[in-house]
Design an enzyme around this catalytic site. Structure first.
Site, mmCIF file in Angstrom:
data_model
loop_
_atom_site.group_PDB
_atom_site.id
_atom_site.type_symbol
_atom_site.label_atom_id
_atom_site.label_comp_id
_atom_site.label_asym_id
_atom_site.label_seq_id
_atom_site.Cartn_x
_atom_site.Cartn_y
_atom_site.Cartn_z
ATOM 1 C CB SER A 58 28.817 86.147 62.896
ATOM 2 O OG SER A 58 28.557 85.420 61.820
ATOM 3 C CE1 TYR A 65 19.489 82.298 49.931
ATOM 4 C CE2 TYR A 65 18.949 83.756 47.852
ATOM 5 C CZ TYR A 65 19.249 83.421 49.369
ATOM 6 O OH TYR A 65 19.674 84.610 49.913
#
Length: 240
Positions: free
Chosen positions: A11, A151
């Site tokens: 998106s 991460y």
């Protein structure tokens, strides 16, 4: 047969740029998103309507499998030949202060999400003896960055999984590669001290989502058919 490409986290940011670029190559784009339908719709418009929205949370295995199975049921005789595992989040903190929820959320979306999306797509790729799997890694997964243990672990896991899966499916003409961006100007890098960070980058600037998208466009092309199990760094010279 129409060529379909699924972009998770499509998106905004890098995912949006990839979706637009692959649409230009003639792919029908499946734009995945978890909640922001407004931005996903904007991506679809930028693809000139050459695609469709496919909402699901990649970290939810049942939801992911249901969405993919439903799509496959509505497209008998067709299959998703390209998947770009781009969905990911950051929850930065030093390990000593990191909430357990932040550890699991980052790994669930990035690493488990890779499995949840890719595994149900593999049978059709193997049947048709063609597929392109692109996994979005990070410089953090290559060198490790302080404050990003979660991460770095997630992206490092994606890199290792890329190399292993590439060997499993190579005989079926399926390539599996990873892209490891450095600092790319997106929503995920907002709030970072860009002026200071640019001093660490030999090229002296952040990259753009479009520069990452060009690498994806090449890796899914016929010209990249002999490239698999690789990690391509796009980082302006920022190495270990």
């Amino acid at each position: 047969m129409m060529n379909y490409a699924l972009i998770t986290g499509g998106s905004r940011g890098i995912g949006r740029a990839i979706a637009v670029r692959l649409a230009q190559q003639g792919y029908h784009i499946l734009i995945n998103y978890a909640s922001n339908e407004t931005e996903a719709q904007k991506t679809l418009e930028l693809c000139n309507g050459q695609g469709e929205l496919l909402p699901f949370d990649v970290s939810d295995s049942q939801q992911t499998r249901a969405a993919i199975s439903d799509w496959q049921g509505r497209h008998e005789g067709e299959y998703i030949s390209v998947v770009v595992n781009n969905a990911g989040i950051r929850r930065d903190n030093v390990m000593a202060l990191m909430p357990e929820a932040d550890w699991h959320r980052v790994l669930d979306i990035t690493l488990s999400g890779f499995y949840n999306v890719t595994q149900p797509l593999l049978p059709a790729m193997q049947l048709h003896k063609f597929g392109r799997i692109i996994n979005m890694a990070s410089v953090s997964g290559l060198k490790g960055l302080p404050g990003q243990t979660n991460y770095s672990a997630a992206k490092g896991g994606v890199i290792a999984a890329t190399k292993a899966l590439a060997q499993e499916v190579a005989r079926r003409n399926i390539t599996v590669n990873a892209i490891a961006p450095g600092f790319i100007r997106t929503d995920m890098t907002e709030g970072l001290d860009e002026a200071t960070l640019k001093k660490q980058i030999p090229m002296g600037r952040f990259g753009t989502p479009e520069e990452v998208a060009e690498a994806v466009a090449f890796l899914v092309s016929p010209q990249a058919g002999y490239i698999t199990g690789n990690v391509i760094s796009i980082n302006g010279g920022l190495y270990t």
